[in-house]
Design an enzyme around this catalytic site. Structure first.
Site, short mmCIF file in Angstrom:
data_model
loop_
_atom_site.label_atom_id
_atom_site.label_comp_id
_atom_site.label_asym_id
_atom_site.label_seq_id
_atom_site.Cartn_x
_atom_site.Cartn_y
_atom_site.Cartn_z
N ASN A 22 -3.46 6.09 -0.72
CA ASN A 22 -3.02 6.25 0.67
C ASN A 22 -2.37 7.60 0.95
O ASN A 22 -2.37 8.05 2.09
CB ASN A 22 -2.10 5.11 1.09
CG ASN A 22 -2.91 3.89 1.47
OD1 ASN A 22 -3.99 4.03 2.04
ND2 ASN A 22 -2.41 2.72 1.15
N GLU A 24 -5.26 -0.09 -7.63
CA GLU A 24 -4.31 0.95 -8.03
C GLU A 24 -3.10 0.22 -8.63
O GLU A 24 -2.51 -0.64 -7.97
CB GLU A 24 -3.91 1.67 -6.73
CG GLU A 24 -3.21 2.96 -6.87
CD GLU A 24 -3.06 3.62 -5.48
OE1 GLU A 24 -2.99 2.94 -4.44
OE2 GLU A 24 -2.97 4.85 -5.47
N SER A 28 0.82 -1.20 0.00
CA SER A 28 0.00 0.00 0.00
C SER A 28 0.85 1.25 0.00
O SER A 28 0.31 2.35 -0.04
CB SER A 28 -0.94 -0.03 1.20
OG SER A 28 -0.27 -0.53 2.32
N HIS A 79 -2.35 -2.66 -6.13
CA HIS A 79 -2.83 -2.35 -4.79
C HIS A 79 -4.35 -2.49 -4.72
O HIS A 79 -5.09 -1.61 -5.17
CB HIS A 79 -2.37 -0.93 -4.42
CG HIS A 79 -2.79 -0.51 -3.07
ND1 HIS A 79 -3.07 0.80 -2.74
CD2 HIS A 79 -3.01 -1.23 -1.94
CE1 HIS A 79 -3.43 0.85 -1.48
NE2 HIS A 79 -3.40 -0.35 -0.97
N1 CAA Z 1 -17.11 -10.57 1.52
C1 CAA Z 1 -18.44 -10.67 1.31
N2 CAA Z 1 -19.35 -9.90 1.91
C2 CAA Z 1 -18.88 -8.97 2.76
C3 CAA Z 1 -17.50 -8.79 3.03
C4 CAA Z 1 -16.61 -9.63 2.36
N3 CAA Z 1 -15.31 -9.56 2.55
N4 CAA Z 1 -17.36 -7.77 3.92
C5 CAA Z 1 -18.60 -7.33 4.21
N5 CAA Z 1 -19.51 -8.05 3.52
C6 CAA Z 1 -20.94 -7.92 3.53
C7 CAA Z 1 -21.49 -7.73 4.94
O1 CAA Z 1 -21.58 -8.95 5.61
C8 CAA Z 1 -22.83 -7.11 4.67
O2 CAA Z 1 -23.77 -8.11 4.40
P1 CAA Z 1 -25.33 -7.92 4.80
O3 CAA Z 1 -25.83 -6.81 3.93
O4 CAA Z 1 -25.95 -9.23 4.46
O5 CAA Z 1 -25.34 -7.61 6.26
C9 CAA Z 1 -22.60 -6.32 3.38
O6 CAA Z 1 -21.36 -6.76 2.83
C10 CAA Z 1 -22.54 -4.84 3.60
O7 CAA Z 1 -21.70 -4.60 4.68
P2 CAA Z 1 -22.14 -3.67 5.86
O8 CAA Z 1 -23.52 -3.89 6.26
O9 CAA Z 1 -21.08 -3.77 6.91
O10 CAA Z 1 -22.22 -2.23 5.31
P3 CAA Z 1 -21.65 -1.35 4.22
O11 CAA Z 1 -22.77 -1.07 3.29
O12 CAA Z 1 -21.02 -0.24 4.99
O13 CAA Z 1 -20.52 -2.04 3.35
C11 CAA Z 1 -18.17 -1.72 3.11
C12 CAA Z 1 -19.28 -2.43 3.85
C13 CAA Z 1 -18.20 -2.03 1.63
C14 CAA Z 1 -16.89 -2.28 3.72
C15 CAA Z 1 -18.32 -0.18 3.30
O14 CAA Z 1 -18.48 0.12 4.66
C16 CAA Z 1 -17.17 0.59 2.78
O15 CAA Z 1 -17.05 0.84 1.59
N6 CAA Z 1 -16.25 1.00 3.69
C17 CAA Z 1 -15.03 1.69 3.32
C18 CAA Z 1 -14.02 0.68 2.92
C19 CAA Z 1 -12.76 1.31 2.45
O16 CAA Z 1 -12.59 2.51 2.44
N7 CAA Z 1 -11.83 0.46 2.04
C20 CAA Z 1 -10.56 0.90 1.58
C21 CAA Z 1 -9.65 0.92 2.72
S1 CAA Z 1 -8.10 1.53 2.23
C22 CAA Z 1 -7.34 0.21 1.62
O17 CAA Z 1 -7.78 -0.89 1.58
C23 CAA Z 1 -6.02 0.50 1.10
C24 CAA Z 1 -4.91 0.43 2.05
O18 CAA Z 1 -3.81 0.26 1.59
C25 CAA Z 1 -5.03 0.65 3.48
#
Ligand code: CAA
Length: 292
Positions: A194, A156, A123, A144
């Site tokens: 990031n 990315e 990342s 990424h």
């Molecule tokens: N596989 C399958 N399903 C999954 C899952 C996975 N890995 N993770 C979550 N789900 C499911 C949940 O179980 C949930 O199911 P239900 O609707 O049946 O309850 C559904 O997806 C939706 O999840 P949530 O109800 O928790 O709610 P949400 O609508 O908020 O979606 C999310 C979850 C997509 C993670 C959303 O919160 C989101 O987009 N969050 C931000 C994530 C983000 O910014 N990621 C990037 C981080 S930075 C990075 O990764 C780079 C780095 O280098 C650090």
């Protein structure tokens, strides 16, 4: 999901943590053969269990038509790196530690065919530096993925100083086949996502550290005030506080700009083993919650 015809017949993933298992799962979902390697057998079994859970959830939602066993049948879980010898593309998704990644790149370079592509899911760490640990810098690049890999649309793609066009194009073709959107970044600390995301998460931590607001209010402010799906502290817990700290250190080291200095509170949390969701506690307590 569409049928896959790809120029990479088999793909290896090194590291079966949150990111490695998500990457392997998505590749297998699109019909690709994957070898997932991790030295730790427990991590491999946990990866398999989390893939099963994730795939079942996606089947339940009608997003995947095949069965869990068909998809998992395309994945070989192995604690021996030698099982990757024949792959045409290896994606390293080990811990965010430069020295560990360099060792893995050296080993892959010696093991894989000279035409194989070596990618890192780093990342923030320099792709050029990882490429320099190999004898094939033209065939080294960054891919990424975002967490959670099965749900996030973006990858990315990072071009090192010597990465050639055909390497970038082949990998971009693969990413299109697995229905990911791509952006392309030059190889500077933190790349695009990031470099922008981490200072925001760090600032949320400073806001908490200085007592400006509670964790709940900081997160609520950003969720409801700026339509972010997760608040910054919740997102930091989700990414892993150790990962956030390493990325901030890479940014700070790379640009020598004080705006990237990691919040002291983050450092204390990491030193105390409070790493976020994966350890059950970070800015929030997850010990009672269960989920995918
Ligand atoms: N596989 C399958 N399903 C999954 C899952 C996975 N890995 N993770 C979550 N789900 C499911 C949940 O179980 C949930 O199911 P239900 O609707 O049946 O309850 C559904 O997806 C939706 O999840 P949530 O109800 O928790 O709610 P949400 O609508 O908020 O979606 C999310 C979850 C997509 C993670 C959303 O919160 C989101 O987009 N969050 C931000 C994530 C983000 O910014 N990621 C990037 C981080 S930075 C990075 O990764 C780079 C780095 O280098 C650090």
């Amino acid at each position: 999901m569409s049928e896959t015809h790809t120029i990479f017949k088999s793909i290896g993933v090194v590291g079966a943590g949150q990111m490695g298992s998500g990457i392997a799962q998505v590749l297998a979902t699109y019909g690709l053969s994957v070898v997932v390697h991790d030295l730790n057998e427990t991590v491999l079994s946990k990866a398999q269990a989390s893939m099963e859970k994730s795939i079942s959830k996606l089947i339940e939602k009608g997003k995947i038509r095949e069965t869990t066993s068909v998809i998992l049948g395309r994945i070989k879980f192995s604690s021996s790196l030698e099982d990757l010898a024949k792959v045409e593309l290896a994606i390293e998704a080990a811990s965010e530690n430069k020295e560990i990644k360099k060792i893995i790149f050296r080993k892959l370079d010696a093991l894989l065919a000279p035409t194989a592509v070596l990618a890192s899911n780093t990342s923030s760490i320099s792709i050029t530096e990882l490429a320099a640990a190999t004898k094939r810098p033209k065939l080294v690049l960054g891919v990424h993925f975002m967490n959670p890999v099965p749900l996030m649309k973006l990858v990315e793609v990072v071009r090192g100083q010597l990465t050639d066009d055909s390497t970038v194009n082949r990998v971009a073709t693969l990413l299109a086949l697995i229905e990911k959107q791509t952006i392309f970044s030059k190889d500077y600390a933190g790349f695009i996502v990031n470099r922008i995301l981490m200072p925001m998460l760090n600032e949320a931590m400073f806001t908490l550290y200085e007592g400006v607001g509670t964790a709940e209010d900081i997160d609520k402010g950003m969720k409801l005030g700026t339509n972010h799906p997760m608040g910054p502290l919740e997102l930091a817990d989700f990414i892993g506080l150790d990962t956030c700290l390493s990325i901030l250190e890479v940014l700070y080291d790379g640009f020598k700009d004080p705006k990237y200095r990691p919040c002291p509170l983050l450092k204390n949390y990491v030193m105390s083993g409070l790493l976020g969701k994966k350890t059950g506690r970070g800015f929030y307590d997850y010990s009672q919650k269960a989920g995918v």
